[in-house]
Design a protein around this motif. Structure first.
Motif: not given
Length: 658
Positions: A564-568, A574-586, A600-603, A609-611
């Motif tokens: 997951g993102p670096s922010d503890p 948090g809420v997750l979403s998938v956009g194409g081949d990426r994962v997003l966390c809010f 933050s978005m996972r490539s 990515s950095a929060p």
């Protein structure tokens, strides 16, 4: 010596036990021994009173009885029964008599040796009363109906043999299913309630008993019977899911969205609410067929929607008016969940809070996109066996093949909590359990007209009746009442991730097309949000210890690893979403009265990515917080995002995904 009137003599004669041979079994006469066993206590007026659960209180009084020295007495009101549109809600909440939660404390569960159930009743006013009997799986309850006279003891008879009659149902392939829709060997509950009452008054109930074939109870009261045929099940048609298709004349607006300022929907547009506008109930209630057409679901007491055709610049109800469109047809509890998927919004909700253990209906609605906007379809019956309130513990998972799963916290007929799952292959028109083998006509909710429901009949010969009880009637597993659960796709099937013990410990299990597999451990914590990347890679926001800290887990084969993102704090709500081949966390951070929204978005290569901070809000609440709404699957080029405090504004933005 007190003067004995003719009326008193008549009462004394009625008090003689009514049985002529050993073929009669008294279930209860509401005598003191049974009352004490249930937990009743003597009240100042000498009556025995017992608080049974959340709302129900039983009173056991002497005087006018037909057996022993006490009878059950209830005050009944005709106030709401005069309005046919209120009947369903009121009779389920204000059931005159029921055994939910205590049936087996004083009654046997096996009634198979008897062919009749009888109960003595006396109503101070005339009316129409129903008696419903439940075994431990069949839906709906078996029902008999009687016209009661005014101020007179009568005996109501329920024909158990007819209810349990063996049925032969012709199948589409020409074979016959042999089954029963009622199993008296597995009794669960008794319900007695009015559907018509001439005036407010008192109802007395006494001498619940069973009779063997040919036996007589020696009763001298008028015997009331309902000889009408029971509604009988029909063949359950084959069910193959069909993928949902976008409207034929719809061409999605293409191209990336430009970064912009967040638009604001003020509270005056949204109506009043007693719950968080974007809580877990509505955290998935966003739909984006393209960058212009948007549908936003939120709580205004219950789920309402606004749509936009200009990328969120302006919003309106589905009728084009300024006010939002409500998605429920009748509601009295926060037992609902809305999920956006592809072009459509799906919504499941209970018709009423059946507090105290009465069963209530659950309904399903679909807001379908027609290329220009959304059409809200009619309420469809999803289930008829929801007791109390599933609250926000309802989840919906549409699968790519067109099948839709709904899972909720179910308070079973034995007052034990478990997860129940049903699915539909026709966009929510009809629902069934994995072991459903027949289709039943349902008439319990007059406001929506006749509907049909997949049900599970008992099959087998003689006393060897199936199905096995472990997963009958859609059962997934036992459930921890203060826990949480999520649904996610695993291949082409659903996976359920849930807490099943108080520690809390979480497990996950996958449906294999016929039944749910064995539970596998996740860890100690609470599933908060789940999405699937690719075919079988599930990402899970997993809430942990009491401090609220959490983490994001990824399913690696059959093991869960942190990813997951670096922010503890990223996993805390948090809420997750998938956009194409990426994962997003809010997620949010709280600092005094300030609440900031981060993402933050996972490539595709697996790097987060950095929060980054999206917004910072100053809220005057004692415990400030922001709700987040984002679709589980976002369009490839952008993700629509909404956020807001519990009862005020909602802000909305489209985030480009680069």
């Amino acid at each position: 010596m007190k003067h004995i009137t003719k009326a008193t003599v008549a009462i004394l004669l009625l008090a003689v036990p009514l049985r002529a041979d050993d073929g009669v079994l008294t279930l209860t006469g509401f005598e003191k021994a049974d009352a004490i066993k249930l937990g009743a206590r003597e009240e100042p007026d000498g009556a025995l009173g017992w608080q049974a659960g959340q709302y129900r209180k039983y009173s056991f009084l002497g005087g006018d009885v037909t057996e022993g020295s006490l009878a059950y007495v209830a005050k009944v009101s005709a106030q709401y029964l005069r309005d046919p549109h209120q009947q369903y809600r009121v009779i389920r909440i204000n059931t005159t008599f029921m055994t939910f939660g205590w049936f087996d404390k004083i009654m046997p569960r096996d009634w198979s040796a008897y062919d009749r159930f009888r109960v003595d009743v006396k109503s101070a006013t005339g009316g129409v009363i129903r008696v419903e009997l439940e075994d431990d799986i069949c839906q709906p309850a078996m029902r008999r109906q009687y016209d009661l006279p005014n101020g007179k003891w009568v005996t109501l008879e329920f024909d158990l043999a007819d209810a349990a009659r063996e049925l032969r149902i012709l199948q589409p392939d020409g074979t016959a299913l042999v089954g029963r829709q009622f199993n008296p060997a597995r009794m669960a509950n008794i319900y007695i309630y009015f559907i018509r009452l001439d005036a407010d008054g008192e109802l007395r109930i006494d001498n619940l008993r069973l009779l063997k074939p040919g036996a007589s109870d020696g009763g001298k009261l008028d015997l009331l019977q309902d000889k009408s045929p029971f509604p009988r099940p029909v063949a359950l048609p084959d069910s193959t899911p069909t993928p949902r298709k976008p409207p034929a004349d719809f061409t999605p607006a293409a191209g990336p969205v430009a970064p912009g300022q967040a638009g604001t929907l003020e509270a005056a547009r949204l109506g009043k609410t007693g719950y968080d506008r974007l809580s877990g109930i509505a955290s998935r209630a966003l739909v984006a067929p393209d960058k212009d057409h948007l549908l936003l679901g939120f709580l205004a007491g219950y789920v309402h929607v606004l749509d936009s055709s200009d990328g969120g610049a302006t919003w309106a109800g589905l009728d084009g008016q300024a006010a939002p469109t409500r998605c429920y047809h009748d509601a009295n509890a926060p037992s609902h969940c809305a999920v956006g998927d592809g072009n459509d919004l799906f919504y499941a909700y209970t018709a009423a809070c059946a507090g105290g253990g009465s069963p209530s209906n659950m309904f399903f609605r679909r807001a379908a996109f027609d290329g220009k906007g959304w059409m809200l379809g009619p309420p469809r019956l999803l289930d008829v066996d929801c007791r109390h309130c599933p609250e926000n513990r309802v989840r919906i998972l549409p699968l790519p093949d067109g099948r839709i799963w709904t899972v909720w916290m179910n308070d079973g007929r034995d007052n034990k909590l478990w997860l129940r799952g049903r699915y539909s292959d026709d966009a929510g028109a009809t629902w069934r359990d994995p072991d459903s083998n027949a289709l039943m006509p349902i008439d319990r909710d007059d406001s929506q007209g006749p509907q049909r429901l997949g049900v599970t009949l008992w099959t087998g010969k003689g006393d060897d009746l199936q199905p096995a009880p472990d997963q009958a009637a859609g059962r997934i597993d036992s459930y921890y009442s203060a826990g949480s659960f999520e649904l996610a796709r695993y291949g082409d099937q659903p996976a359920c991730l849930y807490t099943n013990t108080w520690h809390p410990k979480a497990v996950w299990r996958v449906f294999d097309g016929k039944r749910w597999g064995e539970p596998k451990p996740i860890g100690q914590g609470f599933p908060r949000s789940a999405v699937t990347l690719g075919d079988r890679t599930i990402f899970l926001v997993f809430g942990g210890n009491r401090a609220g800290m959490g983490k994001v887990l990824r399913l690696d084969g059959e093991k869960w690893v942190e990813d997951g993102p670096s922010d503890p704090a990223a996993g805390d709500g948090g809420v997750l979403s998938v956009g194409g081949d990426r994962v997003l966390c809010f997620w949010t951070r709280v600092d005094g009265q300030k609440v900031s929204l981060w993402w933050s978005m996972r490539s595709a290569e697996g790097q987060w990515s950095a929060p980054a901070c999206l917004a910072e809000e100053t809220l005057p609440d004692k415990k400030p917080r922001l709700g987040i709404a984002v679709p589980p699957v976002a369009p490839r080029d952008f993700v629509p995002l909404a956020w807001g405090p519990p009862q005020d504004w909602i802000k909305f933005i489209r985030l480009p995904l680069k």
